[in-house]
Each structure stands twice: as structure tokens, then as C-alpha cells.
Write an enzyme that holds these catalytic residues in place. Sequence first.
Site, PDB file in Angstrom:
ATOM      1  N   CYS A 163       4.475  -6.367  37.148  1.00 53.10           N
ATOM      2  CA  CYS A 163       5.486  -7.049  38.119  1.00 53.10           C
ATOM      3  C   CYS A 163       6.495  -8.314  37.539  1.00 53.10           C
ATOM      4  CB  CYS A 163       4.703  -7.903  39.482  1.00 53.10           C
ATOM      5  SG  CYS A 163       3.979  -6.266  40.406  1.00 53.10           S
TER       6      CYS A 163
ATOM      7  N   ARG B 124       7.136 -11.307  51.887  1.00 54.74           N
ATOM      8  CA  ARG B 124       8.247 -11.616  50.929  1.00 54.74           C
ATOM      9  C   ARG B 124       9.419 -11.193  51.433  1.00 54.74           C
ATOM     10  NH1 ARG B 124       6.942  -6.960  46.950  1.00 54.74           N
ATOM     11  NH2 ARG B 124       5.333  -8.393  46.118  1.00 54.74           N
TER      12      ARG B 124
ATOM     13  N   CYS C 281       3.358 -12.988  36.638  1.00 56.77           N
ATOM     14  CA  CYS C 281       3.146 -12.541  38.025  1.00 56.77           C
ATOM     15  C   CYS C 281       2.308 -13.593  38.727  1.00 56.77           C
ATOM     16  CB  CYS C 281       2.689 -11.092  38.379  1.00 56.77           C
ATOM     17  SG  CYS C 281       1.197 -11.027  37.384  1.00 56.77           S
TER      18      CYS C 281
ATOM     19  N   CYS D 262      -2.317  -7.585  35.730  1.00 57.75           N
ATOM     20  CA  CYS D 262      -2.714  -6.171  35.739  1.00 57.75           C
ATOM     21  C   CYS D 262      -1.636  -5.268  35.148  1.00 57.75           C
ATOM     22  CB  CYS D 262      -3.166  -5.716  37.052  1.00 57.75           C
ATOM     23  SG  CYS D 262      -1.824  -5.143  38.063  1.00 57.75           S
TER      24      CYS D 262
ATOM     25  N   LYS E   2       7.203   2.970  45.745  1.00 62.93           N
ATOM     26  CA  LYS E   2       8.562   2.061  45.782  1.00 62.93           C
ATOM     27  C   LYS E   2       9.547   2.518  44.966  1.00 62.93           C
ATOM     28  CE  LYS E   2       6.000  -0.458  42.301  1.00 62.93           C
ATOM     29  NZ  LYS E   2       5.105  -1.776  42.051  1.00 62.93           N
TER      30      LYS E   2
ATOM     31  N   LYS F 128      13.224   1.022  43.238  1.00 64.85           N
ATOM     32  CA  LYS F 128      14.201  -0.310  42.757  1.00 64.85           C
ATOM     33  C   LYS F 128      15.436   0.083  42.266  1.00 64.85           C
ATOM     34  CE  LYS F 128       9.609  -2.592  42.068  1.00 64.85           C
ATOM     35  NZ  LYS F 128       8.609  -3.497  41.224  1.00 64.85           N
TER      36      LYS F 128
ATOM     37  N   ARG G 207      13.298  -1.278  47.612  1.00 58.66           N
ATOM     38  CA  ARG G 207      12.999  -2.646  47.677  1.00 58.66           C
ATOM     39  C   ARG G 207      14.371  -3.652  47.492  1.00 58.66           C
ATOM     40  NH1 ARG G 207       7.361  -3.434  46.031  1.00 58.66           N
ATOM     41  NH2 ARG G 207       6.147  -1.572  46.909  1.00 58.66           N
TER      42      ARG G 207
ATOM     43  N   CYS H 153      -3.633 -11.926  44.383  1.00 61.25           N
ATOM     44  CA  CYS H 153      -3.485 -10.335  44.278  1.00 61.25           C
ATOM     45  C   CYS H 153      -4.760  -9.482  43.794  1.00 61.25           C
ATOM     46  CB  CYS H 153      -2.664 -10.125  42.814  1.00 61.25           C
ATOM     47  SG  CYS H 153      -2.279  -8.572  42.551  1.00 61.25           S
TER      48      CYS H 153
END
Length: 644
Positions: free
Chosen positions: A547, A128, A497, A543, A279, A281, A197, A503
Site C-alpha cells: 500500500c 476512507r 502504511c 505486509c 481493485k 487504480k 479507486r 490492518c
Amino acid sequence: MAATAGGVAGVGVDRAAPINEFRGMRLSGLIQHRISSRMLRLATSSRSSSVVRAVSTSTKPESSKGKRSKVELFKEQSNFLRYPLNEEIMNDAPNINEAATQLIKFHGSYQQTDRDERAIKAYQFMLRTKNPCGKVPNQLYLAMDGLADDFGIGTLRLTTRQTFQLHGILKKNLKTVMSTIIRNMGSTLGACGDLNRNVLAPAVPYTRKDYLFAQKTAENIAALLTPQSGAYYDLWVDGEKIMSAEPAEVVKARNDNSNGTTFPDSPEPIYGTQFLPRKFKVAVTVPTDNSVDILTNDIGVVVVSDDNGEPQGFNIYVGGGMGRTHRVETTFPCLGKPLGYVPKEDILYAVKAIVVTQRENGRRDDRRYSRMKYLISEWGIDKFRTVVEQYYGKKFEPFHELPEWEFKSYLGWHEQGDGALFCGLHIDNGRIGGAMKKTLREIIEKYSLNMRITPNQNLILCGIHHSWKKDIAATLAQAGFLQPSEVDLLKVTAMACPALPLCPLATTEAERGIPDILKRVRAVFDKVGLTPDESVVIRVTGCPNGCARPYMAELGLVGDGPNSYQIWLGGTPNQTSLAKCFLDKVKVQNLEKVFEPLFYNWKTKRLQAESFGSFATRTGFDKLRELVENWEALPVGDNLSAHS
């Protein structure tokens, strides 16, 4: 920055006088002094396999909630993201070990297996990129296009955070692909992992002062929070530093330790050895433009301008986040909360103070609860603000009033404001492949265009001369790109996603399933009498991690088992309301049994101009569940008036 400012609980805070509280992740005093020089020598040795144990480790007693997670130990022992990744990428195995799998995330990659291959574990890597504001230079796009063909699966994917994803990279090709990206004005550093991120901002290349200022601010925040130890360049380009010069204000803010926010002797002055608990953001935007889903970020920054359009400062939201765990009610999606306003010259210091508050106090024992939203939920926004103010060195000013938010897609042709045009292209689920990929490359090469990725997985071609428009429009149409009026409105706002097959967290389809789901929704619309100019915001994930931000959708489908979804209702078209769980475990083949009564009742019982999400919230979920349970399917071609 002002030298002094209002402090906490009436106590003045001087930026020159360090605060001694909230030091959960640092060594102190004599111990720090004795080890720092030795650690610095080890950490900056580019090819060393020695393990740096801790420039900064916890001095708190073990949390009553449990010990630090395994990932925390991997980070601490990694010599600032080097070890054992540096050894694992050099051996002949097709995969890397558990510690390296966690560390390579910080370098912008996830180890995956193709779950469609059941006989063997077909290891591969997803890469990514990190593109603040979604900006993609011409050179980088062409490099990514070539890498997808030469080393990937032949497609490029645009993400919901304005970046590229390359799928199907084999371990033996990782260094070649990484170094090619770096040498072509790109980076993957910090695109994944427990750190900041990609920083979002509206992708449009307008020349308006507020848009330009928002984008510059996003780039500065991204630079401020980029890892500094050099491990990324050591591993992928043999220590060569291929970086552009940073703005002076970024360097100054990073190194400022007036309020105890940095580790002065560490190669990672903001992150230390432990980085962040999870993470993180950030998004920056201007008033009304919610193309970035501003309330879903750990930090949401909004430019505030004066009556003449001159940016003066920023409103700041904190604590947004989408991830949760099915049927664990202590995990939840959350909207950002207003923290306060700061003048424009203070924004980097304010952001740094928020990050440090999370660094020092976020949970590191259970990763399910490590996002900043859980810290704010535990403390409350007032305590959180008080602690941040100690690191900031000032009181936040009151939040400025903002106009209503709007979702903006920016599809089609628009004036940039500098005499050139930009063209927003709809890309189904962000996946670029086949004839479309080939045509895009031809246009981008021929006209030397730069482009930008939107947070809605679309692409904007920038800097188009008026004389080029006719040729570019004809070429795009021939390759199958649709005019905005030709794109089904359901697709304009829909997102999914990648989910299966790559994934590891996905329990069902998202990207591969959403085309059929949207067709089925449109068929139900037709059946109940909704017109083609009506739509709902639909987002699908494989899931509960969220995302594609399904918890902001009017209709969110969240994978909760094989061919099964949780259904969430109640978001709004401008992405300012949180959806709630409506039904569990709805099999994909039974979706019409839910969609038909919901959309029929929206059609027949809505208020004037009432969106589907607002209708669902007003009606109430108990009533809607009753309608679904007692529904008898409409015959095809049935007269709606008979059921009204």
C-alpha cells in the site's frame, strides 16, 4: 468522437456497429431481454431486501483455473451492493457478517479489530474518503476533523492515494459518520472494493493549462467509473441523492454502447452485477511530474501538450500494480507499460475500453491473480492492445516521447499563478493529531481555506492571500510544523502504511515503526560519513500488498513476520524502476547489520551523483549479499579512509 476508426488486424471498426466478442460477464439475447425489466424494478427498490441474481453473469464455461471466488458470489447476489449489508448494519451486533464485510468495502469501509486488544475482538470500522486529485473543500475538512474527535480515535490520516482515513468508527455510528461526510461535500463511495479507486493527480493548485487539464481529466474519469445503482445513498442517507451535476461528456461516454462496452438495462451500466475482478487504480499527471507514482497504476494517463502549452491528448500506460504474496513467485509487483496515445476528446472512451477489457477477461477464480497486470502478463501487451482497441473502436496512436520523470514534494510556500499562494506541509506518515490537528483547524476555519492531499501523505493549503502569509507561517511554526529545510530529507520521501494494530493483513509494524527506522538510518548515514543533504527513498509496509508502494523504493521494507522484514533494493528517486528482493526475514533489531555495509559501500564506491538504488543495481545483489555477510561493524567515530 469520430464515427469510424481503424480496427484490429486491418479490419475497420465502426463505433455504430457493436462487436460481439469478449462478453464474458453478460447474458445475451432473449434471456437478457426477458429478465432485464424485472431485475431493474428490483434493483431500484431502495428498501427492498430482495436479491437480484444477475443482470450480468458469466456465459463462459468454468475456468480451467477454478470456480469463481466467494467474493464474486457475494457481489452477484447483493442487489447491487445492498444485500445483506442493509440488514447487517441495522442489527445490534458490533460486527457484520462475511458477505457484508466484503460489500461494505465498495461503500468505502473496512471492518477491523484492534489487534493490540488480545482478550476480546474489539470490532471497529475504518472509513476512507474518495477525493479525486486530493481535493478537499473547506467544509469537508472541518467535518472530517470533527468526526475524528466525535466518533474516531482523534486523528486524521492522509493516504498514499490522496484520501482521508478515519479509524475507530463503531458500527452503531457508521450511518451518522457516512451521512455527515456525504452532506458535507464528501464521499466514500468506491474508495475500497473491486472497482475504480480514488483517481490520483498532482495536488498542486497551479493555474497552468496542463495541470488544470490533468486534474479535470482525473475528476471526469472518477465520475465515469463511479457506481450508479444508488445503493450507497439508499443505505447511508435513506435514498436522498446528494450529488453534483456530471459533465455532459462523462454521461455521454458512460452510456455509449457503440462497441458493446455497457449493460444497457443494468443499474450499473459499466460494472454490471460483478463489478471488476479486483481493485483498479488510475492516475493522471503532466510530463516530468511523478508525484503520483504514475507507473504503479492499472492505468497511467499523461497529458501531452503542443509547443504553446495547449493539451492535445494523452499517453496511456497500463498494467502497473504493487501487490504480491510472499514466496509465491507467480505474484509480483509490476510497472505500467506504454499502450499508446489518444486525442484528448477520446480519453474517457479509451479508459472505459481498458476497464471493460479487464472486466470481461480478468480472473475471477483466484483473487491473487485478479489485477489487470496478470492479464497483461498472460496475454502480452500487443494482444491486450488489440482487444482494448475493439472496445475503443480505434487503433491507438504511437506513444509520444516524454522527458525524464521527477519526484516533486511541493513542500513550503509557492505561487499558484493567480496571485495567491499555496503552502505544502510535511505530515509525518500522514497522521494529523494533537496540537497540529487543532492548529490546522483554526487556520482553515479562520481563512476559509481549501486544501489538497498529496500522494506522499502531505497536505497543501490553497488560495492564501499574500497578506495572510506571515500570520499563517507563525501559527504553523508554533504548532510544530517544520519549514522544508528543517525536515530530514529521509522523511520527505518516506512512506508507510498503517499496518498494526488495525490492518488484519499486517505481520509487523509500518507506521508505528518507521520513525525509529528513519532515525536509525540517519545514524548509520552519520557513522559512514554521509551528509544531511543526502537521502534515499525508504518505504515500509506491514505486509506484501504494497500500500505504501515499497517496490518502487530505493530501500523497501516489507513485513514478512513478527518484527521481521523483507528488504527490497533498486528503485530510483524518480520512481521509474522496480526494486527487487534482496534479503528475507531480517529482524528489526538487525537492520544496522544490513544498512551499514550497504550505505558504507555506496558512500565509498558510487559513481558521481549515483543514487543508492542505481548503485545497488549496478553492483549486483550477489556482491552486495557477500558484503553484508562478511561485514565487520565500523567502530563509532571510525576513520572511513582506513576502509576505503
